[in-house]
Design an enzyme around this catalytic site. Structure first.
Site, PDB file in Angstrom:
ATOM      1  CG  MET A  30      -2.013  -1.072   1.122  1.00  0.00           C
ATOM      2  SD  MET A  30      -3.529  -0.720   2.051  1.00  0.00           S
ATOM      3  CE  MET A  30      -2.888  -0.550   3.707  1.00  0.00           C
ATOM      4  CG  HIS A  37       7.000  -1.962   2.391  1.00  0.00           C
ATOM      5  ND1 HIS A  37       6.895  -0.855   3.211  1.00  0.00           N
ATOM      6  CD2 HIS A  37       5.768  -2.541   2.387  1.00  0.00           C
ATOM      7  CE1 HIS A  37       5.661  -0.763   3.665  1.00  0.00           C
ATOM      8  NE2 HIS A  37       4.963  -1.767   3.187  1.00  0.00           N
ATOM      9  N   GLY A 149       5.075 -10.143   4.067  1.00  0.00           N
ATOM     10  CA  GLY A 149       5.769 -10.114   5.346  1.00  0.00           C
ATOM     11  C   GLY A 149       5.043 -10.924   6.398  1.00  0.00           C
ATOM     12  CB  ALA A 178      11.953  -5.469   8.556  1.00  0.00           C
ATOM     13  CG  MET A 186      11.008  -1.578  10.346  1.00  0.00           C
ATOM     14  SD  MET A 186      12.158  -1.568   8.945  1.00  0.00           S
ATOM     15  CE  MET A 186      13.705  -1.315   9.825  1.00  0.00           C
TER      16      MET A 186
END
Length: 294
Positions: A30, A37, A149, A178, A186
């Site tokens: 998004m 990402h 993720g 991450a 994150m």
């Protein structure tokens, strides 16, 4: 990097790549891209010859009182990051391209079971919106592999079940969460945190870790652990949504057949909703109760 905003133009370009025998890896996002990402993009680059990234803030997965209007949109910066990572194709459609007849009459893809608890219970319709838009993106891109993720563990479970149930010829790859140096997962929404909230936010991951450590040491009163964790988050200044110890395959209660546990949590800190999770594998060579943390 080539950018497309229409389905027809992207399909035409990817058909040429496919005819030349190139393997296509896809990362749906998004936008407002961060290093989490980009880790997905790097994994996609390992798995495919061609990397396609989509940026689409999907209104169908936002509830009436959620943050659709203020969700950060940073297309120029996102393009720079994707170009630097060697992405070949960016798909950036508008709402009218994805929902030409309007969302009110859009066919909906619903994934029963794994979508109904946890975030599904507190955000009604959210996972229907996710599974519907991902199905549409899969139909448009027709990737060989798609990368997601593990931070949104339930979303990954929904996508995996959807692909299996609907016989989609797509490999689904999950990538570890991450984190910043202090352990905070994150997220594009972390930018909404005030300075004080940002300092407190890693406590969510710390609470998950402490719960996992207790289970690894043999504590198996899961309801008590969940209550203790919710109270700890509340005392620290969070508004807990849920804190659940689950079977990682079913996202339901842990049973004697469970081989991997996932501990899922969602909580508000100020106006920002944070999610995170940790997992724990049972050692297959040991008796029940002997655990090995990932």
């Amino acid at each position: 990097m080539k950018t497309f905003s229409t389905t027809a133009r992207l399909r035409e370009a990817l058909a040429s790549e496919r005819r030349n025998g190139r393997r296509i890896a896809f990362v749906p996002t998004m936008g407002n891209l961060h290093d989490g990402h980009l880790q997905l993009v790097r994994r996609a680059r390992d798995l495919g010859d061609i990397v396609v990234v989509s940026i689409f803030v999907n209104p169908l997965q936002f509830g009436a009182n959620e943050d659709l209007d203020k969700y950060p949109r940073t297309l120029a910066a996102d393009k720079e990051k994707l170009f630097a990572e060697g992405v070949q194709y960016l798909f950036h459609p508008g709402v009218a391209e994805m929902y030409p007849n309007g969302m009110g009459v859009q066919s909906i893809v619903s994934v029963p079971g794994v979508s109904e608890r946890h975030c599904g219970a507190s955000r009604p319709g959210h996972f229907d919106g996710v599974s519907t838009v991902v199905t549409k993106l899969f139909q448009i891109v027709q990737p060989d592999v798609a990368v997601f993720g593990k931070k949104d563990f339930q979303q990954l479970a929904v996508i995996k079940k959807m692909v299996a149930d609907l016989c989609m010829p797509i490999e689904i790859e999950g990538v570890n969460t991450a984190r910043d140096e202090d352990g905070l997962a994150m997220s594009s929404r972390n930018g909404f945190l005030s300075r004080a909230e940002r300092e407190l936010a890693p406590f969510l991951h710390k609470t998950l870790q402490e719960c996992r450590d207790a289970i690894a040491c043999g504590f198996d009163s899961y309801d008590e652990l969940e209550r203790h964790a919710r109270l700890a988050l509340l005392d620290a200044g969070f508004e807990p949504d849920y804190f659940s110890i689950c079977d990682a395959q079913t996202l339901d209660k842990v049973t004697l057949a469970t081989e991997e546990i996932v501990i899922l949590a969602a909580a508000r800190l100020g106006a920002t909703r944070l999610i995170d999770n940790v997992t724990l594998n049972f050692n297959p060579s040991a008796d029940w109760g002997m655990l090995a943390a990932q």
